[in-house]
Design a protein around this motif. Structure first.
Motif, PDB file in Angstrom:
ATOM      1  N   ASP A  40      22.640  10.908 -15.411  1.00 13.88           N
ATOM      2  CA  ASP A  40      21.955   9.458 -15.208  1.00 13.88           C
ATOM      3  C   ASP A  40      21.023   9.639 -16.126  1.00 13.88           C
ATOM      4  N   PRO A  41      20.949   8.608 -17.064  1.00 14.97           N
ATOM      5  CA  PRO A  41      19.506   8.382 -17.770  1.00 14.97           C
ATOM      6  C   PRO A  41      18.334   8.103 -17.060  1.00 14.97           C
ATOM      7  N   GLY A  42      18.554   7.730 -15.798  1.00  7.06           N
ATOM      8  CA  GLY A  42      17.292   7.596 -15.028  1.00  7.06           C
ATOM      9  C   GLY A  42      16.490   6.297 -15.298  1.00  7.06           C
ATOM     10  N   MET A  43      15.287   6.487 -15.091  1.00  6.70           N
ATOM     11  CA  MET A  43      14.287   5.438 -15.082  1.00  6.70           C
ATOM     12  C   MET A  43      13.088   5.536 -15.251  1.00  6.70           C
ATOM     13  N   PRO A  44      12.228   4.918 -15.817  1.00  3.18           N
ATOM     14  CA  PRO A  44      10.759   5.005 -15.722  1.00  3.18           C
ATOM     15  C   PRO A  44      10.325   4.758 -14.269  1.00  3.18           C
ATOM     16  N   VAL A  45       9.120   5.208 -13.894  1.00  2.00           N
ATOM     17  CA  VAL A  45       8.731   4.774 -12.466  1.00  2.00           C
ATOM     18  C   VAL A  45       7.290   4.335 -12.666  1.00  2.00           C
ATOM     19  N   GLY A  46       6.675   3.472 -11.724  1.00  4.97           N
ATOM     20  CA  GLY A  46       5.273   3.062 -11.588  1.00  4.97           C
ATOM     21  C   GLY A  46       4.452   3.969 -10.974  1.00  4.97           C
ATOM     22  N   PRO A  47       3.349   3.476 -10.655  1.00  8.65           N
ATOM     23  CA  PRO A  47       2.284   4.361  -9.860  1.00  8.65           C
ATOM     24  C   PRO A  47       2.762   4.674  -8.637  1.00  8.65           C
ATOM     25  N   SER A  48       2.657   5.937  -8.067  1.00 10.76           N
ATOM     26  CA  SER A  48       3.090   6.378  -7.131  1.00 10.76           C
ATOM     27  C   SER A  48       2.125   6.632  -5.913  1.00 10.76           C
ATOM     28  N   MET A  49       2.527   7.123  -4.667  1.00  9.54           N
ATOM     29  CA  MET A  49       1.791   7.169  -3.569  1.00  9.54           C
ATOM     30  C   MET A  49       2.362   8.404  -3.082  1.00  9.54           C
ATOM     31  N   THR A  50       1.510   9.574  -2.392  1.00  8.91           N
ATOM     32  CA  THR A  50       1.977  11.001  -1.882  1.00  8.91           C
ATOM     33  C   THR A  50       1.649  10.706  -0.210  1.00  8.91           C
ATOM     34  N   VAL A  51       2.681  10.963   0.367  1.00  5.13           N
ATOM     35  CA  VAL A  51       2.721  11.153   1.789  1.00  5.13           C
ATOM     36  C   VAL A  51       2.577  12.507   2.223  1.00  5.13           C
ATOM     37  N   LEU A  52       1.483  12.880   2.898  1.00  6.29           N
ATOM     38  CA  LEU A  52       0.968  14.057   3.122  1.00  6.29           C
ATOM     39  C   LEU A  52       1.633  14.434   4.432  1.00  6.29           C
ATOM     40  N   SER A  53       1.794  15.927   4.833  1.00  2.00           N
ATOM     41  CA  SER A  53       2.313  16.356   6.054  1.00  2.00           C
ATOM     42  C   SER A  53       1.946  15.899   7.324  1.00  2.00           C
ATOM     43  N   GLY A  55       0.945  12.837   7.645  1.00  2.00           N
ATOM     44  CA  GLY A  55       1.387  11.356   7.670  1.00  2.00           C
ATOM     45  C   GLY A  55       0.279  10.553   6.809  1.00  2.00           C
ATOM     46  N   SER A  56      -0.750  11.060   6.426  1.00  2.00           N
ATOM     47  CA  SER A  56      -1.698  10.321   5.501  1.00  2.00           C
ATOM     48  C   SER A  56      -1.174  10.034   4.271  1.00  2.00           C
ATOM     49  N   VAL A  57      -1.786   9.178   3.498  1.00  2.00           N
ATOM     50  CA  VAL A  57      -1.113   8.713   2.067  1.00  2.00           C
ATOM     51  C   VAL A  57      -2.313   8.685   1.431  1.00  2.00           C
ATOM     52  N   SER A  58      -1.954   9.225   0.002  1.00  2.00           N
ATOM     53  CA  SER A  58      -2.990   9.329  -0.960  1.00  2.00           C
ATOM     54  C   SER A  58      -2.314   8.660  -2.256  1.00  2.00           C
ATOM     55  N   GLU A  59      -3.130   7.939  -2.784  1.00  2.00           N
ATOM     56  CA  GLU A  59      -2.602   7.044  -4.052  1.00  2.00           C
ATOM     57  C   GLU A  59      -2.709   7.901  -5.250  1.00  2.00           C
ATOM     58  N   GLY A  60      -1.924   7.391  -6.313  1.00  2.00           N
ATOM     59  CA  GLY A  60      -1.711   8.218  -7.551  1.00  2.00           C
ATOM     60  C   GLY A  60      -0.834   9.278  -7.793  1.00  2.00           C
ATOM     61  N   GLY A  61      -0.067   9.899  -6.758  1.00  2.00           N
ATOM     62  CA  GLY A  61       0.588  10.898  -7.015  1.00  2.00           C
ATOM     63  C   GLY A  61       0.134  12.341  -7.641  1.00  2.00           C
ATOM     64  N   GLY A  62      -1.293  12.497  -7.240  1.00  2.00           N
ATOM     65  CA  GLY A  62      -1.839  13.864  -7.614  1.00  2.00           C
ATOM     66  C   GLY A  62      -2.194  13.715  -9.002  1.00  2.00           C
ATOM     67  N   ALA A  63      -2.357  15.174  -9.240  1.00  2.00           N
ATOM     68  CA  ALA A  63      -3.059  15.580 -10.808  1.00  2.00           C
ATOM     69  C   ALA A  63      -2.175  15.126 -11.696  1.00  2.00           C
TER      70      ALA A  63
END
Length: 106
Positions: A40-53, A55-63
């Motif tokens: 599967d050649p896959g795909m590019p992805v846009g800005p991400s969010m990280t869901v923490l254990s 349940g809180s959410v942080s923007e940007g997908g980390g470092a």
């Protein structure tokens, strides 16, 4: 044969539109060169969010957030890495995480 997930990190910046288009020509050539190994050649992805254990959410997908994915098939991790080493994403300053897909019934 094992499958491997490639997770692209880092967004290459190109000084001109032509440089970006040339990069995509190189990427397509590299991916076509993988032949049947490219599942599967896959795909590019846009800005991400990280869901923490909790349940809180942080923007940007980390470092080092993901910017795309690909799935390929190879006899071993070392052979998958050899295939990945020719990817133009690397020469454009990005990195590629390679992880073997686990064959577990879900």
């Amino acid at each position: 044969m094992p499958k491997y997930v490639l997770v692209y990190h880092g967004s290459p910046r190109f000084e001109t539109k032509e440089a970006g288009e040339n990069h995509m020509v190189q990427w397509r050539s590299w991916s076509q060169g993988l032949g049947d190994a490219l599942i599967d050649p896959g795909m590019p992805v846009g800005p991400s969010m990280t869901v923490l254990s909790d349940g809180s959410v942080s923007e940007g997908g980390g470092a080092n957030p993901a910017v795309g994915i690909t799935i390929l098939e190879a006899p071993s991790m070392s052979e998958a890495i050899t295939m990945v080493q020719g990817c133009p994403h690397l020469s454009a300053g990005g990195t590629i995480e390679v992880a073997e897909a686990m064959n577990i019934e879900m």
